[in-house]
Scaffold this active site. Structure first.
Site, mmCIF file in Angstrom:
data_model
loop_
_atom_site.group_PDB
_atom_site.id
_atom_site.type_symbol
_atom_site.label_atom_id
_atom_site.label_comp_id
_atom_site.label_asym_id
_atom_site.label_seq_id
_atom_site.Cartn_x
_atom_site.Cartn_y
_atom_site.Cartn_z
ATOM 1 C CB VAL A 59 0.409 1.138 3.323
ATOM 2 C CG1 VAL A 59 0.725 2.279 4.276
ATOM 3 C CG2 VAL A 59 -1.078 0.906 3.227
ATOM 4 C CB SER A 60 3.145 -2.726 0.624
ATOM 5 O OG SER A 60 4.177 -1.872 0.228
ATOM 6 C CB SER A 61 -0.065 -5.439 2.790
ATOM 7 O OG SER A 61 0.605 -5.136 3.989
#
Length: 192
Positions: A59-61
């Site tokens: 996931v990105s964050s």
């Protein structure tokens, strides 16, 4: 099958199955793959020489960590449905645009890993995934994508973040230059 599916197929409430799992009293063998509890005998790889099958989820964050567990569950269920024995789960939080993700690079460097399973191609790499896939294939390894359709919303978000970052740097430099110019002008002006 995962514990939730097993509970539904046998008519037992999922919470009851979880309690039986925790107590060690489930009537079927269970094992864990990452955060997922699987019911039944574990699938093993075809042979020791065949290498490992690894599920990779990203996931990105950090605020998307809840989706990380769901992503692992979806990919693992798909892999076991394809009769792939999942040996390991690798999860990571980081941008797909970052080429220095430690776990991602370690996965690529590990010659024991012959199959990498991801949910979407962009979970693996945003740009150039075709080149990475070709390099893996050249070494007798493979990348399996559960849902090969592109995720346009994520791509739009990444492009927006890139443009925002570039604009902030550009306008930030201009603002700093203007402040410096005004400070120099103020210092060189004769006092009244």
């Amino acid at each position: 099958m995962n514990l939730k599916e097993w509970a539904a197929s046998t008519g037992i409430a999922y919470i009851t199955a979880r309690r039986q799992y925790a107590a060690g009293t489930l009537p079927v063998p269970t094992y864990r793959i990452g955060p997922l509890i699987m019911a039944g005998e574990p699938l093993t790889g075809t042979s020791a020489e065949a290498g490992q099958t690894v599920v990779y989820a990203r996931v990105s964050s950090a605020d998307q960590k809840a989706d990380l567990d769901r992503q692992v569950a979806r990919v693992t269920v798909w892999a076991t449905g394809q009769k792939l024995g999942v040996d390991r789960v690798v999860t990571e939080v980081g941008s797909a645009l970052d080429g220095h993700r430690k776990k991602f690079l370690a996965l690529l460097r590990d010659p024991a890993v012959t199959t990498i399973v991801v949910e979407h191609r962009d979970r693996f790499a945003r740009f150039g995934a075709e080149y990475v896939e070709a390099a893996l294939t050249a070494h007798g390894r493979r990348l399996l994508v559960v849902d090969p359709a592109e995720v346009d919303v994520d791509l739009v978000r990444d492009v927006t973040e890139i443009l925002t970052s570039l604009c902030a740097r550009l306008y930030g430099r201009r603002a700093a230059a203007n402040r410096a110019r005004r400070a120099v002008e103020a210092a060189t002006e004769a006092p009244a």
